[in-house]
Design an enzyme around this catalytic site. Structure first.
Site, PDB file in Angstrom:
ATOM      1  N   PHE A   1       1.688  -3.020   4.080  1.00 26.99           N
ATOM      2  CA  PHE A   1       1.981  -4.315   4.691  1.00 26.99           C
ATOM      3  C   PHE A   1       3.444  -4.645   4.439  1.00 26.99           C
ATOM      4  O   PHE A   1       3.952  -4.458   3.322  1.00 26.99           O
ATOM      5  CB  PHE A   1       1.121  -5.420   4.075  1.00 26.99           C
ATOM      6  CG  PHE A   1      -0.286  -5.470   4.600  1.00 26.99           C
ATOM      7  CD1 PHE A   1      -0.672  -4.743   5.714  1.00 26.99           C
ATOM      8  CD2 PHE A   1      -1.240  -6.275   3.980  1.00 26.99           C
ATOM      9  CE1 PHE A   1      -1.971  -4.805   6.201  1.00 26.99           C
ATOM     10  CE2 PHE A   1      -2.541  -6.345   4.451  1.00 26.99           C
ATOM     11  CZ  PHE A   1      -2.913  -5.609   5.562  1.00 26.99           C
TER      12      PHE A   1
ATOM     13  N   GLU B   1      -1.404   5.597  13.190  1.00 25.74           N
ATOM     14  CA  GLU B   1      -1.080   6.796  12.415  1.00 25.74           C
ATOM     15  C   GLU B   1      -1.421   8.057  13.210  1.00 25.74           C
ATOM     16  O   GLU B   1      -0.666   9.039  13.194  1.00 25.74           O
ATOM     17  CB  GLU B   1      -1.833   6.792  11.075  1.00 25.74           C
ATOM     18  CG  GLU B   1      -1.414   7.953  10.177  1.00 25.74           C
ATOM     19  CD  GLU B   1      -2.032   7.897   8.777  1.00 25.74           C
ATOM     20  OE1 GLU B   1      -2.906   7.042   8.534  1.00 25.74           O
ATOM     21  OE2 GLU B   1      -1.612   8.720   7.937  1.00 25.74           O
TER      22      GLU B   1
ATOM     23  N   CYS C   1       0.811  -1.223   0.000  1.00 26.58           N
ATOM     24  CA  CYS C   1       0.000   0.000   0.000  1.00 26.58           C
ATOM     25  C   CYS C   1       0.839   1.264   0.000  1.00 26.58           C
ATOM     26  O   CYS C   1       0.299   2.363  -0.070  1.00 26.58           O
ATOM     27  CB  CYS C   1      -0.947  -0.023   1.186  1.00 26.58           C
ATOM     28  SG  CYS C   1      -1.853  -1.572   1.243  1.00 26.58           S
TER      29      CYS C   1
ATOM     30  N   HIS D   1      -2.770   8.283   5.499  1.00 23.18           N
ATOM     31  CA  HIS D   1      -2.979   6.952   4.930  1.00 23.18           C
ATOM     32  C   HIS D   1      -4.397   6.496   5.304  1.00 23.18           C
ATOM     33  O   HIS D   1      -5.136   6.032   4.455  1.00 23.18           O
ATOM     34  CB  HIS D   1      -1.917   5.998   5.455  1.00 23.18           C
ATOM     35  CG  HIS D   1      -1.918   4.656   4.791  1.00 23.18           C
ATOM     36  ND1 HIS D   1      -1.861   4.511   3.434  1.00 23.18           N
ATOM     37  CD2 HIS D   1      -1.975   3.393   5.304  1.00 23.18           C
ATOM     38  CE1 HIS D   1      -1.880   3.218   3.125  1.00 23.18           C
ATOM     39  NE2 HIS D   1      -1.950   2.525   4.238  1.00 23.18           N
TER      40      HIS D   1
ATOM     41  N   HIS E   1      -9.743   1.617  -0.454  1.00 24.31           N
ATOM     42  CA  HIS E   1      -8.286   1.479  -0.444  1.00 24.31           C
ATOM     43  C   HIS E   1      -7.822   0.865  -1.764  1.00 24.31           C
ATOM     44  O   HIS E   1      -8.081  -0.296  -2.046  1.00 24.31           O
ATOM     45  CB  HIS E   1      -7.863   0.613   0.744  1.00 24.31           C
ATOM     46  CG  HIS E   1      -6.397   0.677   1.033  1.00 24.31           C
ATOM     47  ND1 HIS E   1      -5.494   1.364   0.237  1.00 24.31           N
ATOM     48  CD2 HIS E   1      -5.662   0.149   2.047  1.00 24.31           C
ATOM     49  CE1 HIS E   1      -4.288   1.240   0.753  1.00 24.31           C
ATOM     50  NE2 HIS E   1      -4.350   0.510   1.845  1.00 24.31           N
TER      51      HIS E   1
ATOM     52  N   LYS F   1      -9.621   7.744   1.854  1.00 23.11           N
ATOM     53  CA  LYS F   1     -10.101   6.377   1.713  1.00 23.11           C
ATOM     54  C   LYS F   1     -11.555   6.218   2.152  1.00 23.11           C
ATOM     55  O   LYS F   1     -12.164   5.192   1.871  1.00 23.11           O
ATOM     56  CB  LYS F   1      -9.164   5.411   2.432  1.00 23.11           C
ATOM     57  CG  LYS F   1      -7.806   5.366   1.742  1.00 23.11           C
ATOM     58  CD  LYS F   1      -6.854   4.358   2.324  1.00 23.11           C
ATOM     59  CE  LYS F   1      -5.518   4.379   1.597  1.00 23.11           C
ATOM     60  NZ  LYS F   1      -4.690   5.580   1.890  1.00 23.11           N
TER      61      LYS F   1
END
Lengths: 80, 400
Positions: free
Chosen positions: B387, B304, B158, B293, B328, B323
């Site tokens: 990830f 975050e 991502c 993010h 996503h 998002k």
């Protein structure tokens, strides 16, 4: 199956796989020069033809098959 | 931007990096205007697939047949960005491509696996490899525009879109290239991939993306692509190009912690934001807005938020996660968000975090919900975390 009908079926496969307009698929058309088909395109076209006509084409049979006419004759020979 | 570091001291890069073209293909809209209108809507429910994408607008029948859908979206975004940039008048040997993707042509791989098992190996398309390989989109784009400088792909899940842009920006900042087409493309919404994400409880069972919300329950899988044209500033000025923004700092690091979970308290994310600030020579107070993010997963958003609070203090600069509106898009997310950052500068408006109604009380950063806000003076930082513990942050500044 009559000849015209067989060629129509052949043409449908070529149009679908090669993304060319039907009027370009004529006997004298050269795959590389007229239909912008590379070797991978030919492999995919053969797979489509095998499925469509329920035939089996060996890789060795494709040597010197550079035109629509030659490919069509190869297919037709297997339908007999 | 720094070209490197010696004894802890940054060496300033010789060239500045301008963004002179943007292209986007997303569920919120195709093209910058439709996209911007799409992300301004307060609610964005339903799936995040792109139902109105017609590859025929961007490529011929044969090109479309040979390209996995992710590649089609990426090529379309690249074409839109190139159209937006206008005539570049650049030596093709000084123009390159750097794309990002999580997995590449997964749709083709999955469908051909089924063909192979059901109909036999001799029915697998000869185009499988060029369709599935993760670098196919970068390759296709370089062929479309004849760019012969470096052509590469970054695959950091991502964070891929953000990292690709960072890498491309470094190519320009260091003088290796004059123009870079860069961004990300992703279509990983296959049945098997969806099952994988669902079974690891990363994706939302309720089908709503609501970043930082008290009821957030996972991310919503989406497809899309974003591409920007990066151009050496003097080259852009010489041709009177429209300059959306400058990229003045980039940060990239690793959590080195866990293959999917972020490091506790977002320590890797915080370090990454600090690296980007250092690279740009800015302090936290110079940041006017954070494009987060914000995936809508419980873990990411909490970590975050902690990272943002640590770096910027409370109250934080206004934070938005797109998002909510977009779901996503994995390896495309950072690139689509870069396009959004350009439009945020362009419109002087901070978009909302769609669908988020009540911010989690454990999250104490300033999340923009319900209504857009005017963008104050200063820079924008955009975060992406993948990830594998891959972190990427980009700092954008207005060109004045």
């Amino acid at each position: 199956m009559d000849d015209a009908k067989t060629f129509e079926q052949f043409k449908e496969c070529a149009v679908k796989v090669l993304g060319v307009s039907p009027d370009k698929v004529v006997m004298e058309a050269n795959f590389a020069e007229d239909l912008e088909a590379d070797s991978l395109d030919i492999v995919e076209l053969v797979m489509e033809l095998e499925d469509s006509f329920s035939i089996k084409v060996e890789e060795s049979e494709l040597e010197n098959v550079n035109t629509v006419g030659a490919a069509y004759e190869l297919v037709k020979g297997k339908l007999a | 931007m720094k070209i490197g570091w010696i004894d802890g001291k940054g060496i300033e890069a010789p060239y500045k990096v301008a963004i002179t073209g943007i292209g986007v293909v997303s569920s919120a809209g195709i093209g910058k205007d439709a996209f911007w209108n799409g992300i301004l809507k307060p609610e964005s429910l339903g799936d995040k697939l792109i139902h109105d994408f017609d590859p025929a607008h961007f490529m011929n029948v044969k090109e479309a047949r040979r390209a996995d859908r992710y590649n089609q979206l990426g090529l379309a975004a690249a074409q839109l960005a190139m159209d937006d940039a206008g005539p570049l008048d650049v030596d093709p040997a000084m123009a390159g491509v750097w794309m990002g993707t999580g997995v590449g042509g997964l749709t083709s791989l999955e469908s051909q696996i089924i063909v192979c098992h059901e109909r036999g190996p001799d029915r697998v398309t000869p185009f499988l490899v060029p369709m599935m390989m993760a670098n196919s989109n970068a390759a296709t784009i370089s062929m479309r525009f004849g760019f012969t400088n470096t052509c590469q792909t970054t695959a950091t899940a991502c964070a891929a879109g953000t990292h690709a842009i960072e890498n491309a920006a470094r190519e320009i900042a260091s003088g290796r290239a004059t123009v870079m087409l860069t961004g990300g493309a992703e279509v990983s919404t296959t049945k098997t991939a969806q099952a994988g994400f669902a079974n690891m409880t990363a994706s939302t069972p309720t089908g709503i993306s609501r970043p930082f919300d008290i009821n957030r329950d996972g991310f919503l899988m989406a497809e899309g692509a974003g591409v920007v044209v990066l151009e050496e500033l003097n080259h852009a000025l010489a041709r009177n190009a429209h300059i959306y923004a400058l990229i003045t700092g980039v940060g990239s690091n690793a959590d080195a912690h866990h293959i999917t979970a972020p490091a506790p308290h977002g320590v890797g994310a915080a370090s990454c934001m600090e690296l980007a600030l250092l690279d740009a020579g800015l302090s936290p107070s110079d940041i006017a807005h954070i494009n987060a993010h914000g995936t809508s997963t419980p873990l990411n958003d909490r970590g975050e938020a902690e990272a943002i609070a640590k770096v910027f203090g409370i109250p934080s600069p206004p934070v938005t996660s797109l998002k909510g509106a977009l779901g996503h898009t994995l390896g495309a997310a950072g690139a689509i968000e870069a396009v959004a950052v350009c439009l945020t500068f362009e419109n002087n408006v901070i978009p909302i975090t769609a669908n988020t109604k009540v911010v989690d009380p454990e999250i104490n950063i300033d999340v923009v919900i319900n209504e857009t806000r005017p963008l104050g003076p200063g820079a924008i930082i955009s975060n992406s975390f993948g990830f594998g513990g891959h972190n990427g942050c980009i700092i954008f500044e207005r060109f004045e």
